[in-house]
Design an enzyme around this catalytic site. Structure first.
Site, mmCIF file in Angstrom:
data_model
loop_
_atom_site.group_PDB
_atom_site.id
_atom_site.type_symbol
_atom_site.label_atom_id
_atom_site.label_comp_id
_atom_site.label_asym_id
_atom_site.label_seq_id
_atom_site.Cartn_x
_atom_site.Cartn_y
_atom_site.Cartn_z
ATOM 1 N N TYR A 55 11.479 30.557 36.841
ATOM 2 C CA TYR A 55 11.902 31.937 35.605
ATOM 3 C C TYR A 55 11.325 33.210 36.832
ATOM 4 O O TYR A 55 10.272 32.953 37.271
ATOM 5 C CB TYR A 55 10.921 32.137 35.133
ATOM 6 C CG TYR A 55 12.693 32.324 34.241
ATOM 7 C CD1 TYR A 55 13.237 33.233 33.364
ATOM 8 C CD2 TYR A 55 12.930 31.430 32.719
ATOM 9 C CE1 TYR A 55 14.481 33.198 32.741
ATOM 10 C CE2 TYR A 55 13.573 31.732 32.155
ATOM 11 C CZ TYR A 55 14.626 32.152 32.137
ATOM 12 O OH TYR A 55 15.805 32.653 31.153
ATOM 13 N N GLU A 57 12.397 37.352 36.142
ATOM 14 C CA GLU A 57 12.685 38.452 35.947
ATOM 15 C C GLU A 57 11.974 39.575 37.086
ATOM 16 O O GLU A 57 10.624 39.309 36.681
ATOM 17 C CB GLU A 57 12.137 38.125 34.754
ATOM 18 C CG GLU A 57 12.941 37.942 33.355
ATOM 19 C CD GLU A 57 12.823 37.709 31.849
ATOM 20 O OE1 GLU A 57 12.229 38.721 31.990
ATOM 21 O OE2 GLU A 57 13.684 37.725 31.444
ATOM 22 N N ASP A 201 35.284 47.743 43.951
ATOM 23 C CA ASP A 201 35.200 46.482 43.659
ATOM 24 C C ASP A 201 35.604 46.069 44.851
ATOM 25 O O ASP A 201 37.138 45.507 44.721
ATOM 26 C CB ASP A 201 35.668 46.592 42.472
ATOM 27 C CG ASP A 201 35.097 45.328 41.856
ATOM 28 O OD1 ASP A 201 34.836 44.444 42.325
ATOM 29 O OD2 ASP A 201 35.630 45.318 40.809
ATOM 30 N N THR A 227 31.797 40.111 44.216
ATOM 31 C CA THR A 227 31.215 38.653 44.206
ATOM 32 C C THR A 227 31.234 38.178 44.930
ATOM 33 O O THR A 227 31.658 38.599 46.170
ATOM 34 C CB THR A 227 32.945 37.570 42.893
ATOM 35 O OG1 THR A 227 34.275 37.893 44.184
ATOM 36 C CG2 THR A 227 33.465 38.719 42.002
ATOM 37 N N LYS A 230 34.680 34.548 46.517
ATOM 38 C CA LYS A 230 36.080 34.741 46.979
ATOM 39 C C LYS A 230 36.445 34.633 48.362
ATOM 40 O O LYS A 230 35.985 33.765 48.913
ATOM 41 C CB LYS A 230 36.227 36.129 46.495
ATOM 42 C CG LYS A 230 36.193 35.284 44.335
ATOM 43 C CD LYS A 230 37.252 36.945 44.242
ATOM 44 C CE LYS A 230 36.777 36.963 42.442
ATOM 45 N NZ LYS A 230 36.991 37.982 41.831
ATOM 46 N N ARG A 236 29.158 30.955 43.402
ATOM 47 C CA ARG A 236 29.937 31.944 41.807
ATOM 48 C C ARG A 236 28.883 33.328 42.477
ATOM 49 O O ARG A 236 27.594 32.602 41.330
ATOM 50 C CB ARG A 236 30.285 31.062 40.795
ATOM 51 C CG ARG A 236 31.127 30.269 40.848
ATOM 52 C CD ARG A 236 31.626 29.731 39.674
ATOM 53 N NE ARG A 236 32.965 30.719 39.441
ATOM 54 C CZ ARG A 236 34.007 31.499 39.777
ATOM 55 N NH1 ARG A 236 34.768 29.879 41.409
ATOM 56 N NH2 ARG A 236 35.062 32.206 39.629
HETATM 57 C C1 LIG Z 1 37.233 37.968 40.860
HETATM 58 C C2 LIG Z 1 37.239 40.078 40.443
HETATM 59 C C3 LIG Z 1 35.673 40.857 39.084
HETATM 60 C C4 LIG Z 1 35.109 39.279 37.872
HETATM 61 O O1 LIG Z 1 34.889 38.942 39.079
HETATM 62 P P1 LIG Z 1 33.871 37.245 37.812
HETATM 63 O O2 LIG Z 1 32.513 36.531 38.844
HETATM 64 O O3 LIG Z 1 35.138 36.684 37.898
HETATM 65 O O4 LIG Z 1 33.092 37.706 36.746
HETATM 66 C C5 LIG Z 1 35.836 41.916 38.932
HETATM 67 N N1 LIG Z 1 36.893 42.754 40.370
HETATM 68 C C6 LIG Z 1 37.330 41.936 40.941
HETATM 69 C C7 LIG Z 1 38.127 43.130 41.625
HETATM 70 C C8 LIG Z 1 37.968 40.990 40.588
HETATM 71 O O5 LIG Z 1 38.935 40.356 42.097
#
Ligand SMILES: *Cc1c(COP(=O)(O)O)cnc(C)c1O
Length: 420
Positions: A55, A57, A201, A227, A230, A236
């Site tokens: 943990y 925090e 994003d 993220t 991807k 993840r």
């Molecule tokens: C995949 C994605 C997210 C969210 O990611 P999670 O890990 O699934 O919560 C947010 N914004 C965009 C543009 C994404 O492609």
């Protein structure tokens, strides 16, 4: 092809069998979901370590629990690598995933009820950019831009007009089904004009940015949300990055604003992925993802497919199957039976419903991780073409034939992390 999991197999054979079945599925199929990838064996190992047991925090040097001698170093390493790779002053590697990372941005820069602006979900945006069914659309006033029906591209005059009329606190750019380069300077200019915080994003394209295959949002965006799982090919998880001026607000929003203890095993795996992404081989990977997507788009256009915006600049292709007279969901399910994994997706101005839309969304990050190149894209397009045709005729024999052809090519290109 399955990996040995001796402890798991002994303790819980039922679950071990499921893991083995998933390994086999991932090994045999052609995975075209653009948000998915194959992590390396090193990333897999890092995410399955005893760092899980701790943990932590707080942040490195400022924790609420003792015993952080090692964890602090792990998190500092991940942060330093993120800063170096993306060229940013500040990085927070603790968000549990992309959606909580975006929620933290709201917490840092807006009050409930404030106006926020993002791309509409059915146009290719993300739920967390203020779409109605999301907490971000319920607790904030979401105003949404889209793409033009004739070009499939963002109309910046329209975005500017909407922004100046609605005066959002936050503007999101980026999305989940955008096949074209994001014009960060154009968004930055609009955000400046209306006094909004610009959030890039880049969840889908972070790996392309790291590998120099898509322009960087630095220095245009105030905040970068991504993220890590991807195109960046990590575990993840997620990261928030910014200039130093926003560091405190973002850190406070992630913890204690939104989350408790960080997932240290994920932080470690992010550090590994960032190290991998800083290597020359990852630059080659990112270029190859884009080259493959371009070649695949060309091959699909040759076969009469209708691609939103007419093609792709990145890793992603959005296909409108209306001219083929096969609904997206029917095509996606048939392709799945043929060993080709895609997702059905709305297309801009889709006359059909979101759970039964007109399109499918495909991408090249996973197949490129397996070493497929532009020379393979004609075969991939041919399988998709035959699969969609077979879907329309409910021709299960044709789908089975494709499945065996796919499995043969895949067996010649073992997946990272699954090579055994
Ligand atoms: C995949 C994605 C997210 C969210 O990611 P999670 O890990 O699934 O919560 C947010 N914004 C965009 C543009 C994404 O492609």
């Amino acid at each position: 092809m399955t990996l040995p999991h001796p402890a798991l197999s002994a303790a819980d054979p039922e679950l071990a069998a499921l893991v083995g079945a998933e390994e086999q599925l991932q090994a045999e199929t052609l995975r075209l979901i653009p948000s998915e990838n194959y992590v390396s064996a090193a990333v897999l190992e890092a995410s399955g370590t005893v760092l899980q047991n701790k943990y932590s925090e707080g942040y490195a040097g400022r924790r609420y629990y003792e015993g952080q001698q090692v964890i602090d170093q792990v998190e500092r390493l991940a942060v330093a690598r993120a800063k170096a790779l993306f060229g940013v002053e500040h990085a927070n590697v603790q968000p549990y995933s992309g959606s909580p990372a975006n929620l933290a941005v709201y917490l840092a820069f807006a009050e409930p009820g404030d106006t926020v602006m993002g791309m509409a979900l059915p146009m290719g945006g993300h739920l967390t950019h203020g779409w109605g069914v999301s907490a971000t659309g319920k607790w904030f006033r979401g105003v949404q831009y889209g793409v033009r029906q004739d070009t499939g591209l963002i109309d910046f005059d329209e975005v500017r007009e909407l922004a100046l009329k609605e005066r959002p606190k936050i503007i999101f750019c980026g999305g989940t089904a955008l096949p074209r380069t994001i014009d960060f300077p154009a968004f930055a200019e609009i955000a400046r004009e209306c006094g909004a915080v610009l959030v890039a994003d880049v969840a889908h394209i972070a790996g392309l940015i790291a590998g120099g295959a898509h322009p960087s949002p630095v220095p245009h965006a105030d905040v970068i949300s991504t993220t890590t799982h991807k195109t960046l090919r990590g575990p993840r998880g997620a990261m928030l990055m910014s200039r130093e001026e926003h560091a405190k607000a973002l850190d406070k929003a992630v913890f204690p604003g939104l989350q408790g203890g960080p997932h240290n095993q994920t932080t470690a795996a992010i550090a590994v992925a960032l190290h991998e992404a800083s290597q020359p081989s990852f630059r080659a990977y990112a270029q190859s993802v884009v080259a493959n997507a371009r070649a695949l788009a060309e091959a699909l256009l040759d076969r009469g497919f209708d691609l939103v915006s007419g093609g792709t600049d990145n890793h992603l292709i959005l296909m409108d199957l209306t001219p083929k007279e096969v609904p997206g969901k029917v095509a996606a399910k048939a392709l799945d039976r043929a060993g080709i994994v895609v997702n059905y997706n709305t297309v801009p101005y889709d006359p059909r419903k979101p759970f039964d839309p007109s399109g499918i969304r495909i991408g090249t990050p996973s197949l490129t991780s397996r070493g497929l190149g532009t020379e393979h894209m004609a075969a991939v397009a041919d399988w998709i073409d035959r699969g969609v045709t077979a879907a329309g005729k409910e021709d299960e024999a044709a789908l089975a034939t494709i499945r065996s052809e796919v499995a043969e090519l895949m067996s010649a290109h073992p997946a990272p992390g699954l090579a055994g």
